[in-house]
Scaffold this active site. Structure first.
Site, PDB file in Angstrom:
ATOM      1  N   GLU A  66       0.951  -1.377  -0.036  1.00  0.00           N
ATOM      2  CA  GLU A  66      -0.001   0.036   0.014  1.00  0.00           C
ATOM      3  C   GLU A  66       0.774   1.221  -0.075  1.00  0.00           C
ATOM      4  OE1 GLU A  66      -2.960  -0.441   3.107  1.00  0.00           O
ATOM      5  OE2 GLU A  66      -4.116  -1.904   2.119  1.00  0.00           O
TER       6      GLU A  66
HETATM    7  C1  BMA Z   1      -4.439  -3.728   5.089  1.00  0.00           C
HETATM    8  C2  BMA Z   1      -2.966  -4.233   5.446  1.00  0.00           C
HETATM    9  C3  BMA Z   1      -2.585  -3.829   6.895  1.00  0.00           C
HETATM   10  C4  BMA Z   1      -3.799  -3.452   7.896  1.00  0.00           C
HETATM   11  C5  BMA Z   1      -5.008  -3.917   7.141  1.00  0.00           C
HETATM   12  C6  BMA Z   1      -6.426  -3.481   8.058  1.00  0.00           C
HETATM   13  O1  BMA Z   1      -4.378  -2.767   4.238  1.00  0.00           O
HETATM   14  O2  BMA Z   1      -2.365  -3.978   4.635  1.00  0.00           O
HETATM   15  O3  BMA Z   1      -1.706  -2.533   6.861  1.00  0.00           O
HETATM   16  O4  BMA Z   1      -3.565  -3.888   9.156  1.00  0.00           O
HETATM   17  O5  BMA Z   1      -5.191  -3.428   6.083  1.00  0.00           O
HETATM   18  O6  BMA Z   1      -6.407  -2.357   8.168  1.00  0.00           O
END
Ligand code: BMA
Length: 860
Positions: free
Chosen positions: A456
Site C-alpha cells: 500500500e
Molecule cells: C491492510 C493491511 C494492513 C492492515 C489492514 C487492516 O491494508 O495492509 O496494513 O492491518 O489493512 O487495516
C-alpha cells in the site's frame, strides 16, 4: 542361512566396505550456541538467564520482571523496555578439532536490531538490520577452551529518534502506535508491526531472535544453490542448478547431483579458484511427479542432493527438497484491461487464501506446532495461497517448508508497509543487502509464487495525503527514493538471484505500476469496512485479484476470558477499547473498529445488549461478509482469479479481522471460509428479483452433476422443487439456474423462506448452500427446540443435533480447552439431523455444552 543368502550377504559387505573405502567425509562442522545465555539491562550488570533465540520481552517475562503484556492493559506497563539498551552474553567451549580447521565462522541468523557484537572482547560486528544473517570469520579470534560472545543491543527507538531528528520533515508511517512526530519504524530495518499496528500491540523488542551457529570447514563448501525448472510436463522436466562454491584453496573438484534414489543424475569436474565459484548443472527427470497446489494434486517434493568431492574426500553435501513445477503470472490484454492470474503447470488456478501475519508479536516465540497449525488451518479451509504481508517479517524457513509440503503458494511481500522510506545511501544499501539475502534464502521453495515490493505504499503516496506533507524538493526526493527502492533495488535483486519468479512492485497496483483500477493487477477492497459500503459491494465492479478485504469480529468468550478480567467484559470497557487498534477518526472522533462492528451488525442482525451474544453475532457477521466476498469473487472467475482475505491469524489475543484467533480457535468465519473455498461450490445471487444459481469448480476435469433446488418455509413445507443434471466444465463458473422469484412462489411471506441447493456427484452431496431472501435481522426464525446428544468415539464424541423447525446459525459452545468441532455456526433445516464430530481427548460433560442460535436471540 542357505548358501545363496550367505553369498549375497558377502557381496553386500564387500560392496559396503568398498564404498566406505572409496570416500571419506570431511564436511563442515556446525553447532548451535543455544544454551547458557544471560542478559542484563545496559549498565546494570545484573545478569539473568536468557533464552536464545528469543526477545528481551520474553526473557523479562520469564524472569518475573514484567507481567504478560497480552493480559488486560499490561502492554502499557512494558513500554519502558523499548527505550533501554540490553546486553546478551554467553560462554561456549571450542575444542582443538574446530580450531584446526582452515575456516571458522560465527553465524548470527538474526539480530534484532542495532547491535555491537564482541567475541572475546574484540568487536566483530555492528548490525542494523534484523532481516539479514551475519557471518563473521573468527579464525584467529577464537581460542581453545572457553570463549565469550557479548551482544550489546541499542534501543531501536532511541536509534530511530536520532535519525528522525537529523532531518527536518516527518516520514509517514501511519500504523505506528506513537505520536505522529515520534514515529521511527521507517528508519530501522525491523518488523514494522513491532511498533504497533491496527491489530497488534506495541512491543518494540530487542534480542538474538534467530539461532547462532559456529561453522568450521576445510577445502571448499557449497555456499548456496539456485534451482530453476526450465520445463515441466508429464513426459519430462528440465532442472537447472547454479551452485555457489567457496574454496579456501584452488584445486580440482567434482560436483554431483543425485535426485531421490537416482545416483549421479548430473555431475561435473571443475577447477575451483580460491574464493567464490559458480558451477552450472542441468538434469532431466523423465515422467516427473509435478508439484501441485492443495486441492489440485500432490505437492510432490524431490530430494536433490549435491555433493562436492576432492579426490576421495567429500568436502560438502547439500540437500534441497524441491517441487518440480512451472508457475507464471499471466497478464494478457482482455476486454476489461488485463488478466491477472497464476498458471501452474500450464493450468490457470484461482487463488484461494488469506493474508498471514506473524503468530506472535515476540516473533521468535512462534513454535513449530504453531506454524503447523497455521498451515493446517489454511489447508483445511481449501486454501492454495497465503500472502506474507510487508509489515511483518520474512518468515522462518520452516513456514515455507510447510507451504511446500502442503501445496500452499506464497505471495511474498518485501518488508515495507503503509509508509515511505528514508533515502540515504546507507539505508538503501541496507535494503539491497536484505533483498539479496532473503531472495537467495527463499528462492528454491516451490511455494514461492511472487515477490511484491511493498504493501500500500503507492496507494498511500497518492491517496493518503503524503505528497502534500512535503516541500517540493523533499517530495521529489521521497518519490525518487520510492522509485529507487521499488523500481530499481528490489527488482534488480529478484532479477539477478531469482529470475524465474515474478516481481510486482506494490500491492495493490494495476498493470505497469499504475494505481489500482480494478481493470488489471490486484486490489485491496476496503470499500467494505473502512468505506462502510454494504456487503453487496463485494459483488460490484469486482477486481481481477483481490489480495485484501475483511471485516473484524470479537474472538470467542474463552479467548476473551484469557485476556480480560470479567469486570471488563462489556462493549464499552477499557480493555475492549484498548484491544481495538483500528481507529477511524475520519468517521467521527473516537470511532473505532468496535463501533464499526456494531454499525455493520445493525445493518444485518439485531444487535444484542448481552455481551456474550454480541460476541457471537460479531462472528456471524464476519462469516457472512467472508462468505459473500468469496462466493462473489469465485462466481466472477475467470475475470477475477484470486481472493485473499485479511487476515488468517492473530499475533495476540484480540479483536481483529482474523478468522482463527491467537489460540488457534476457529471463529465462525473460518468455518464459512472453508465451505466457500471448497473445490466445488454452489452459490446463489439475486438481482432485480431474478435468482441465479452458479456452480464454480476448480477441478481440472468436468463433473457429471445433479443439482437439487428446493424452496421451503421454516416449518419445512416445500413450495418448489427442481432437479437439474448439468455437466460442469473444468475450472469454470457457470449459471445453472435462473428464475424470477415470482415463478418460484406466490407466498409473500419471504421472511420465513429458504432456498436449499444441493449438488450431487455419484448421488453424494459434494456442495450445498442456502439462500435467504432477507438479511438475518428481518428473518422470522420460529420458536424451536434444538435437540442434541453425544456418543463417545475414539476421537472424542459424535454429536447429533436436530430441530423440528428452521434453526439459524447454531453455535455449540464447549467451555473446555483443546476441543475442536468439525462444524459449527450452521443452519439446521426443519427435521434435519446433523452430525458433528467433537475432537478431544477429554471427558466432556454434555450438559455443559451451550447452544446459541438466532432463534433464541433477543428480538428474533
Ligand atoms: C491492510 C493491511 C494492513 C492492515 C489492514 C487492516 O491494508 O495492509 O496494513 O492491518 O489493512 O487495516
Amino acid at each position: 542361512m542357505n548358501n545363496f543368502t550367505k553369498h549375497n550377504l558377502v557381496i553386500s559387505l564387500i560392496f559396503m566396505l568398498l564404498s566406505c573405502n572409496n570416500y571419506t567425509e570431511d564436511i563442515p562442522v556446525i553447532f548451535e550456541i543455544s544454551s547458557d545465555w544471560e542478559f542484563s539491562e545496559g549498565g546494570m550488570e545484573k545478569w539473568l538467564p536468557a533464552i536464545v533465540p528469543g526477545t528481551v520481552h520474553s526473557d523479562l517475562l520469564a524472569n518475573g520482571i514484567i507481567n504478560d503484556p497480552h493480559y488486560s492493559l499490561n502492554e502499557n506497563d512494558v513500554q519502558w523496555v523499548e527505550k533501554k539498551d540490553w546486553i546478551y552474553r554467553v560462554d561456549f567451549k571450542i575444542g582443538d578439532d574446530i580450531l584446526a580447521k582452515e575456516n571458522i565462522e560465527i553465524i548470527f541468523k538474526g539480530l534484532d536490531t542495532y547491535s555491537d557484537v564482541y567475541l572475546n572482547d574484540s568487536l566483530i560486528l555492528s548490525s542494523d538490520n534484523m532481516f539479514i544473517e551475519h557471518r563473521i570469520g573468527v579464525k584467529g579470534i577464537l581460542a581453545e577452551g572457553i570463549n565469550n560472545i557479548k551482544v550489546i543491543f541499542h534501543s531501536p527507538v532511541n536509534e530511530g529518534l536520532k535519525k528522525l531528528r537529523a532531518i527536518d520533515y516527518l516520514i509517514p508511517a501511519i500504523n505506528e502506535q506513537a505520536p505522529v512526530n515520534e514515529r521511527t519504524n521507517v528508519f530501522t530495518r525491523k518488523a514494522p508491526f513491532h511498533f504497533g499496528w491496527d491489530w497488534g500491540p506495541r512491543l518494540v523488542t530487542s534480542g538474538v531472535w534467530r539461532p547462532v551457529f559456529v561453522k568450521a570447514w576445510d577445502n571448499a563448501v557449497i555456499e548456496d544453490v539456485y534451482l530453476e525448472t526450465r520445463k515441466a510436463n508429464e513426459i519430462n522436466a528440465e532442472i537447472f542448478a547454479r551452485i555457489e562454491v567457496i574454496a579456501s584453496k584452488a584445486g580440482s573438484y567434482k560436483v554431483n547431483l543425485n535426485i531421490n534414489e537416482m545416483s549421479r543424475v548430473a555431475g561435473k569436474l571443475v577447477d575451483l579458484k580460491e574464493g567464490v565459484n559458480f558451477i552450472e548443472l542441468s538434469a532431466e527427470i523423465r515422467n516427473p511427479k509435478l508439484w501441485w497446489t492443495n486441492g489440485l494434486g500432490k505437492p510432490y517434493l524431490y530430494t536433490l542432493s549435491f555433493s562436492l568431492e576432492k579426490g576421495n574426500l567429500i568436502s560438502d553435501k547439500h540437500e534441497i527438497k524441491y517441487g518440480v513445477r512451472t508457475l507464471r503470472l499471466v497478464q494478457e490484454p482482455d476486454s476489461t484491461g488485463r488478466s491477472f492470474y497464476f498458471e501452474l503447470n500450464g493450468f490457470p488456478v484461482f487463488m484461494k487464501g488469506a493474508n498471514v501475519i506473524p503468530s506472535e508479536t515476540l516473533t521468535p516465540m512462534v513454535t513449530k506446532e504453531t506454524y503447523q497449525n497455521l498451515i493446517n488451518n489454511a489447508v483445511e479451509a481449501h486454501m492454495n495461497m497465503v500472502r506474507v504481508w510487508g509489515g511483518a517479517i520474512y518468515e522462518d524457513d520452516y513456514f515455507y517448508q510447510l507451504c511446500d509440503q502442503n501445496g500452499i503458494l506464497v505471495w511474498q511481500d518485501f518488508m515495507f508497509a503503509c509508509a515511505l522510506q528514508p533515502g540515504d545511501e546507507a539505508h538503501l544499501e541496507n535494503i539491497r543487502k536484505e533483498a539479496v539475502y532473503n531472495v537467495k534464502r527463499l528462492r528454491n521453495n516451490a511455494s514461492l509464487a511472487l515477490w511484491c515490493g511493498n504493501n500500500e505504499n503507492l496507494h498511500g503516496w497518492h491517496h493518503w495525503g503524503w505528497k502534500e506533507m512535503f516541500s517540493p524538493a523533499t517530495r521529489e526526493y521521497m518519490w525518487k527514493t520510492y522509485e529507487r527502492i521499488f523500481y530499481e533495488i528490489l527488482p534488480a535483486a529478484v532479477h539477478e538471484f531469482d529470475p524465474k519468479t515474478q516481481y510486482w512492485s506494490s500491492s495493490p497496483i494495476s498493470y505497469d505500476n499504475k494505481l489500482a483500477d480494478r481493470k488489471s493487477g490486484d486490489e485491496h477492497d476496503w470499500t467494505i469496512w473502512f468505506g462502510q459500503k454494504s456487503f453487496s459491494a463485494f459483488e460490484e465492479n469486482i477486481p481481477r485479484f483481490v489480495s485484501e478485504y475483511g471485516i473484524q469480529s470479537f474472538p470467542g468468550m474463552q479467548t476473551i476470558n484469557g485476556f480480560s478480567p470479567v469486570e471488563n467484559q462489556y462493549f464499552e470497557s477499557p480493555v475492549m477499547r484498548h484491544r481495538q487498534r483500528s481507529k477511524m477518526e475520519y468517521i467521527k472522533p473516537g470511532f473505532d473498529g468496535n463501533d464499526m462492528i456494531k454499525w455493520y451488525m445493525g445493518n444485518y442482525y439485531k444487535v444484542p445488549d448481552n455481551f456474550e451474544e454480541f460476541v457471537y453475532v460479531s462472528q456471524l457477521l464476519q462469516a457472512k461478509a467472508y462468505k459473500t466476498a468469496i462466493e462473489s469473487h469465485r462466481r466472477a472467475m475467470p475475470h477475477c482469479m484470486g481472493s485473499l482475505y485479511w487476515q488468517l491469524n492473530d499475533s495476540w489475543p484480540t479483536i481483529s479481522w482474523s478468522s482463527v484467533d491467537y489460540y488457534g480457535r476457529w471463529k465462525a468465519s473460518h468455518y464459512a471460509v472453508r465451505k466457500a473455498y471448497n473445490d466445488v461450490i454452489v452459490s446463489a445471487s439475486m438481482h432485480e428479483n431474478e435468482l441465479k444459481i452458479f456452480v464454480v469448480s476448480d477441478r481440472l476435469t468436468p463433473i457429471e452433476s445433479k443439482i437439487k433446488i428446493r424452496l421451503m418455509n421454516f416449518d419445512g413445507i416445500e413450495l418448489f422443487n427442481k432437479e437439474l443434471s448439468p455437466k460442469i466444465p473444468a475450472n469454470s463458473s457457470i449459471v445453472v439456474f435462473s428464475e424470477s422469484i415470482g415463478n418460484l412462489t406466490t407466498d409473500n411471506n419471504t421472511k420465513e423462506l429458504v432456498v436449499v441447493i444441493d449438488l450431487l456427484e455419484d448421488d453424494k452431496v459434494i456442495a450445498d448452500n442456502l439462500y435467504y431472501f432477507h438479511e438475518p435481522k428481518d428473518l422470522i426464525f420460529p420458536d424451536t427446540e434444538i435437540k442434541f446428544s453425544a456418543t463417545k468415539t475414539a476421537k472424542g464424541y459424535l454429536i447429533s443435533i436436530s430441530s423440528d423447525k428452521m434453526a439459524g446459525s447454531v453455535f455449540l459452545d464447549i467451555p473446555s480447552e483443546d476441543v475442536f468441532l468439525t462444524d459449527n455456526f450452521f443452519d439446521i433445516l426443519p427435521g434435519q439431523q446433523k452430525f458433528v464430530e467433537l475432537i478431544t481427548d477429554q471427558i466432556i460433560d454434555v450438559n455443559e455444552i451451550k447452544v446459541l442460535s438466532l432463534n433464541k436471540l433477543q428480538g428474533y
